[in-house]
Design a protein around this motif. Structure first.
Motif, PDB file in Angstrom:
ATOM      1  N   LYS A   1     107.199 -25.848  58.631  1.00 50.41           N
ATOM      2  CA  LYS A   1     106.169 -26.931  59.415  1.00 50.41           C
ATOM      3  C   LYS A   1     105.713 -27.828  58.638  1.00 50.41           C
ATOM      4  O   LYS A   1     105.614 -29.125  59.061  1.00 50.41           O
ATOM      5  CB  LYS A   1     105.637 -25.901  60.383  1.00 50.41           C
ATOM      6  CG  LYS A   1     104.561 -26.635  61.431  1.00 50.41           C
ATOM      7  CD  LYS A   1     105.313 -27.490  62.283  1.00 50.41           C
ATOM      8  CE  LYS A   1     105.964 -26.818  63.457  1.00 50.41           C
ATOM      9  NZ  LYS A   1     104.988 -25.986  64.157  1.00 50.41           N
TER      10      LYS A   1
ATOM     11  N   LYS B   1     110.800 -33.955  68.146  1.00 52.83           N
ATOM     12  CA  LYS B   1     111.278 -32.669  69.009  1.00 52.83           C
ATOM     13  C   LYS B   1     110.601 -31.428  68.664  1.00 52.83           C
ATOM     14  O   LYS B   1     110.526 -30.597  69.466  1.00 52.83           O
ATOM     15  CB  LYS B   1     112.742 -32.701  69.194  1.00 52.83           C
ATOM     16  CG  LYS B   1     113.481 -34.149  69.858  1.00 52.83           C
ATOM     17  CD  LYS B   1     114.811 -34.093  70.076  1.00 52.83           C
ATOM     18  CE  LYS B   1     115.378 -35.460  70.456  1.00 52.83           C
ATOM     19  NZ  LYS B   1     116.912 -35.425  70.629  1.00 52.83           N
ATOM     20  N   TYR B   2     110.734 -31.396  67.237  1.00 54.47           N
ATOM     21  CA  TYR B   2     110.426 -29.910  66.641  1.00 54.47           C
ATOM     22  C   TYR B   2     108.782 -29.686  66.560  1.00 54.47           C
ATOM     23  O   TYR B   2     108.302 -28.854  66.131  1.00 54.47           O
ATOM     24  CB  TYR B   2     111.154 -29.654  65.398  1.00 54.47           C
ATOM     25  CG  TYR B   2     112.605 -29.855  65.601  1.00 54.47           C
ATOM     26  CD1 TYR B   2     113.348 -29.126  66.484  1.00 54.47           C
ATOM     27  CD2 TYR B   2     113.164 -30.906  64.937  1.00 54.47           C
ATOM     28  CE1 TYR B   2     114.627 -29.411  66.637  1.00 54.47           C
ATOM     29  CE2 TYR B   2     114.583 -31.103  65.068  1.00 54.47           C
ATOM     30  CZ  TYR B   2     115.217 -30.276  65.755  1.00 54.47           C
ATOM     31  OH  TYR B   2     116.675 -30.614  65.987  1.00 54.47           O
ATOM     32  N   ALA B   3     108.089 -30.933  66.777  1.00 53.73           N
ATOM     33  CA  ALA B   3     106.510 -30.897  66.505  1.00 53.73           C
ATOM     34  C   ALA B   3     105.681 -30.509  68.038  1.00 53.73           C
ATOM     35  O   ALA B   3     106.138 -31.019  68.852  1.00 53.73           O
ATOM     36  CB  ALA B   3     106.154 -31.927  66.289  1.00 53.73           C
ATOM     37  N   ASP B   4     104.829 -29.560  67.776  1.00 58.78           N
ATOM     38  CA  ASP B   4     103.925 -29.200  68.790  1.00 58.78           C
ATOM     39  C   ASP B   4     102.996 -30.471  69.162  1.00 58.78           C
ATOM     40  O   ASP B   4     102.672 -31.223  68.161  1.00 58.78           O
ATOM     41  CB  ASP B   4     103.144 -28.099  68.508  1.00 58.78           C
ATOM     42  CG  ASP B   4     104.086 -26.871  68.846  1.00 58.78           C
ATOM     43  OD1 ASP B   4     104.944 -27.052  69.668  1.00 58.78           O
ATOM     44  OD2 ASP B   4     104.021 -25.776  68.041  1.00 58.78           O
ATOM     45  N   ARG B   5     102.276 -30.655  70.168  1.00 61.91           N
ATOM     46  CA  ARG B   5     101.437 -31.585  70.396  1.00 61.91           C
ATOM     47  C   ARG B   5     100.257 -31.750  69.442  1.00 61.91           C
ATOM     48  O   ARG B   5      99.470 -32.649  69.063  1.00 61.91           O
ATOM     49  CB  ARG B   5     100.827 -31.603  71.932  1.00 61.91           C
ATOM     50  CG  ARG B   5      99.726 -32.623  72.033  1.00 61.91           C
ATOM     51  CD  ARG B   5      99.535 -32.882  73.666  1.00 61.91           C
ATOM     52  NE  ARG B   5     100.904 -33.702  74.201  1.00 61.91           N
ATOM     53  CZ  ARG B   5     101.046 -34.882  74.045  1.00 61.91           C
ATOM     54  NH1 ARG B   5     100.080 -35.643  73.372  1.00 61.91           N
ATOM     55  NH2 ARG B   5     102.137 -35.432  74.598  1.00 61.91           N
ATOM     56  N   ASP B   6      99.731 -30.414  69.073  1.00 58.27           N
ATOM     57  CA  ASP B   6      98.671 -30.174  68.313  1.00 58.27           C
ATOM     58  C   ASP B   6      98.915 -30.357  66.638  1.00 58.27           C
ATOM     59  O   ASP B   6      98.170 -30.315  66.011  1.00 58.27           O
ATOM     60  CB  ASP B   6      97.945 -28.965  68.320  1.00 58.27           C
ATOM     61  CG  ASP B   6      97.457 -28.797  69.859  1.00 58.27           C
ATOM     62  OD1 ASP B   6      97.169 -29.640  70.467  1.00 58.27           O
ATOM     63  OD2 ASP B   6      97.255 -27.547  70.182  1.00 58.27           O
ATOM     64  N   ASP B   7     100.150 -30.607  66.306  1.00 58.47           N
ATOM     65  CA  ASP B   7     100.713 -30.690  64.858  1.00 58.47           C
ATOM     66  C   ASP B   7     100.070 -32.097  64.310  1.00 58.47           C
ATOM     67  O   ASP B   7      99.775 -32.007  63.125  1.00 58.47           O
ATOM     68  CB  ASP B   7     101.873 -30.450  64.814  1.00 58.47           C
ATOM     69  CG  ASP B   7     102.641 -28.901  65.195  1.00 58.47           C
ATOM     70  OD1 ASP B   7     101.775 -28.121  65.106  1.00 58.47           O
ATOM     71  OD2 ASP B   7     103.730 -28.885  65.316  1.00 58.47           O
TER      72      ASP B   7
ATOM     73  N   ARG C   1     100.125 -39.905  66.668  1.00 59.78           N
ATOM     74  CA  ARG C   1     100.879 -39.525  67.963  1.00 59.78           C
ATOM     75  C   ARG C   1     100.977 -41.231  68.638  1.00 59.78           C
ATOM     76  O   ARG C   1     102.195 -41.516  68.980  1.00 59.78           O
ATOM     77  CB  ARG C   1     100.414 -38.641  68.978  1.00 59.78           C
ATOM     78  CG  ARG C   1     101.488 -38.450  70.258  1.00 59.78           C
ATOM     79  CD  ARG C   1     101.144 -37.332  70.968  1.00 59.78           C
ATOM     80  NE  ARG C   1     101.432 -35.994  70.252  1.00 59.78           N
ATOM     81  CZ  ARG C   1     102.632 -35.416  70.092  1.00 59.78           C
ATOM     82  NH1 ARG C   1     103.673 -36.058  70.744  1.00 59.78           N
ATOM     83  NH2 ARG C   1     102.959 -34.391  69.285  1.00 59.78           N
TER      84      ARG C   1
ATOM     85  N   HIS D   1     115.689 -23.217  68.923  1.00 67.67           N
ATOM     86  CA  HIS D   1     114.190 -23.001  68.437  1.00 67.67           C
ATOM     87  C   HIS D   1     113.783 -24.023  67.527  1.00 67.67           C
ATOM     88  O   HIS D   1     114.663 -24.589  66.875  1.00 67.67           O
ATOM     89  CB  HIS D   1     114.210 -21.684  67.963  1.00 67.67           C
ATOM     90  CG  HIS D   1     114.383 -20.624  68.617  1.00 67.67           C
ATOM     91  ND1 HIS D   1     113.793 -20.265  69.930  1.00 67.67           N
ATOM     92  CD2 HIS D   1     115.402 -19.555  68.541  1.00 67.67           C
ATOM     93  CE1 HIS D   1     114.175 -19.229  70.473  1.00 67.67           C
ATOM     94  NE2 HIS D   1     115.394 -18.980  69.571  1.00 67.67           N
ATOM     95  N   LYS D   2     112.644 -24.699  67.550  1.00 71.09           N
ATOM     96  CA  LYS D   2     112.364 -25.932  66.761  1.00 71.09           C
ATOM     97  C   LYS D   2     112.281 -25.473  65.200  1.00 71.09           C
ATOM     98  O   LYS D   2     112.036 -24.222  64.799  1.00 71.09           O
ATOM     99  CB  LYS D   2     110.951 -26.120  67.265  1.00 71.09           C
ATOM    100  CG  LYS D   2     109.638 -25.249  67.007  1.00 71.09           C
ATOM    101  CD  LYS D   2     108.510 -25.709  67.264  1.00 71.09           C
ATOM    102  CE  LYS D   2     107.876 -24.882  68.208  1.00 71.09           C
ATOM    103  NZ  LYS D   2     106.433 -25.371  68.809  1.00 71.09           N
ATOM    104  N   ASN D   3     112.606 -26.541  64.534  1.00 69.16           N
ATOM    105  CA  ASN D   3     112.615 -26.446  62.888  1.00 69.16           C
ATOM    106  C   ASN D   3     113.681 -25.526  62.465  1.00 69.16           C
ATOM    107  O   ASN D   3     113.725 -24.975  61.336  1.00 69.16           O
ATOM    108  CB  ASN D   3     111.506 -25.828  62.465  1.00 69.16           C
ATOM    109  CG  ASN D   3     110.188 -26.730  62.842  1.00 69.16           C
ATOM    110  OD1 ASN D   3     110.406 -27.616  63.045  1.00 69.16           O
ATOM    111  ND2 ASN D   3     108.766 -26.011  62.856  1.00 69.16           N
TER     112      ASN D   3
END
Length: 535
Positions: free
Chosen positions: A210, A279-285, A291, A364-366
């Protein structure tokens, strides 16, 4: 691919081939695009009627018994219905009319009738469909016996498309795939992609970390901002702008990155990678500022694609097709196809349902696409765990894959593919070898393999089989009396002594003291690894 001479030659071959398989089941023809589906449909209708006329002439000169069979075939051909099955698009009537094609006839048939149910019904005369995307995945037709491919496919779409023809049905022994485009090459590419991690060593995690993902996102954003700045545009002005001002800056940025083909390509590369990574990143990343910068870059990229989509190139494509059609030359199909035997591959040993499930899991992401290696290794792992002597199967498979990934010569594609299929077949045979050798299970065969020598007579081999079966039963009985037998030296010694005493007493006379000691060690190591977790 879509030149008229080529499509006509394939249509003619399809009619000749499928009409010869008239008792087998239904057929699906996969074309490059929607326009080609309708063109191929029209060409096939033309040659289908020619084949019917030829069949009528043949009936007149045939003997009575032969004529009766030909009459049945004629009735089948005359009753056979075909359909184009494609999704609807905006302005399709105008687009198809420029190709001098009537889509309204096909669209009405698709809308007024339930073609999917008709095609699944083995007794329904709708026997041939022409598709380009619809019905390629998740559409199971048990009576579909023949799949004709004239569209480049890859990865999971290729696997799922092939699986259209492998459904079990009454009176159907197998599915047949007729390849007009070179699908063996595509299979080779798919396998090479999914075995790309082979050789990295044990314990290598195939997932993307990540932190690495976030760092790469920030790096690409920085590079994109630097690129735009070099063109005289500051991304912050777009981020901070509002209402009509934002639209103005968006247009300006889009125009600046189109200054040259190289500029447009550079920006598109950055933006495409960003879209994929995000696409693989969460909003809080990532932070809110980062952003917003990404969203501004994505908006510029969308503006570029919007301009490209608004350009109608149908007239140009029609003209290009006409020019190409004048110069494309097709060799005589009779010489090319019917006098020379076609290359045939038996791909029935591939479990395409398993492949589809494996591909479906990669959501699944990543996570990188799971190696196709794991599909075959599932069988290898079980066989090798049961019998260490089978390691040569893995080494053989590994060599094929290593050579396969290094190989760039197209001439070796078919050989590599067939070598891989041979491994799968041999593994399936190996799974059943214990039955052929007269054992009750694979474990008895394993002990036999561990004790086997090359110089044994038939009588010695028969005796050795009895020893293997007897020894296994004795070991299991003794281990069942202990609680975690590998935890104590006394219980481990008891098992080791049992192996020693049995081999001394029961092995054929040709086994001397030195060899018995060696085989005793091999059997103990196998038993320890195989049954160490038994309580």
């Amino acid at each position: 691919m879509t030149a008229a001479p080529r499509l006509r030659s394939i249509a003619k071959d399809f009619v000749r081939h499928y009409s010869d398989l008239w008792t087998s089941g239904k057929a699906m023809f996969v074309c490059l695009n929607k326009v080609t589906c309708v063109r191929m449909y029209n060409y096939v209708q033309e040659y289908w009627q020619e084949e019917i006329k030829a069949l009528k002439r043949q009936i007149k000169g045939a003997a009575q018994q032969e004529a009766q069979e030909l009459e049945r075939k004629l009735k089948w051909m005359e009753s056979t219905e075909m359909a184009v099955v494609i999704s609807q698009e905006q302005n399709e009537i105008q687009t198809f009319s420029k190709w001098k094609l009537d889509i309204k006839y096909h669209r009405q048939k698709m809308e007024k009738r339930e073609l999917d149910k008709e095609f699944k019904d083995r007794n329904n005369p709708l026997r041939v469909v022409f598709v380009c995307a619809m019905w390629l995945t998740g559409f199971d037709v048990k009576c579909l016996s023949c799949l004709y491919l004239d569209k480049p496919l890859k990865a999971h779409t290729l696997m799922q498309t092939i699986a259209r023809a492998n459904r079990v049905s009454e009176g159907k022994s197998n599915g047949l795939i007729v390849d007009y485009i070179g699908i063996v090459k595509a299979l080779r590419k798919a396998l090479a992609d999914y075995t790309a991690n082979v050789g990295r060593g044990e314990g290598v995690d195939p997932t993307v970390d990540k932190d690495e993902l976030i760092n790469r996102i920030l790096e690409v954003i920085a590079k994109t901002k630097e690129f735009l700045s070099g063109k005289g545009f500051e991304l912050d002005t777009l981020v901070e702008a509002v209402d009509f001002e934002k639209m103005w800056y968006l247009q300006e940025a889009a125009n600046l990155v189109c200054g040259s083909m190289e500029d447009k390509k550079t920006f598109s590369t950055y933006a495409s990678e960003l879209n994929r990574l995000m696409k693989y990143a969460d909003r809080d990343d990532i932070t809110g500022t980062d952003r917003k910068e990404y969203e501004a870059i994505a908006a510029i990229f969308a503006q570029l694609k919007k301009k490209r989509k608004s350009t109608n190139i149908t007239d140009l494509m029609v003209r290009v097709s006409c020019i190409i059609g004048e110069y494309v030359q097709i060799e005589d199909m009779k010489t090319e196809v019917h006098d020379a035997p076609a290359k045939r591959f038996d791909i029935s040993a591939i479990d395409f349902d398993l492949l589809r499930r494996e591909f479906a899991r990669v959501q699944h992401k990543n996570l990188m696409m799971k190696d196709l290696e794991e599909i075959i290794l599932q069988k290898l792992d079980g066989l090798i765990f049961s019998n260490p002597n089978r390691i040569d199967y893995y080494e053989r498979y590994q060599k094929i894959i290593d050579d396969y990934n290094k190989e760039q010569d197209r001439a070796t594609i078919e050989k590599t593919f067939m070598d891989l299929m041979a491994v799968v077949k041999d593994l399936s045979d190996e799974e059943q070898r214990y039955v052929r050798e007269g054992f009750t299970d694979d474990e008895e065969l394993t002990l036999f393999d561990l004790l086997l020598r090359d110089d044994l007579s038939k009588q010695d081999i028969k005796k050795l089989k009895e020893v293997a079966a007897s020894l296994l039963q004795k070991i299991k009985t003794l281990i069942s009396q202990f609680d975690h037998w590998t935890d104590k030296q006394a219980t481990k010694s008891a098992v080791d002594n049992l192996i020693r005493d049995t081999l001394w007493a029961e092995l054929p006379e040709c086994y001397d003291e030195v060899s018995i000691s060696k085989y005793r060690q091999k059997v103990y190591e196998y038993v320890y690894m195989r049954y160490k977790d038994i309580a």
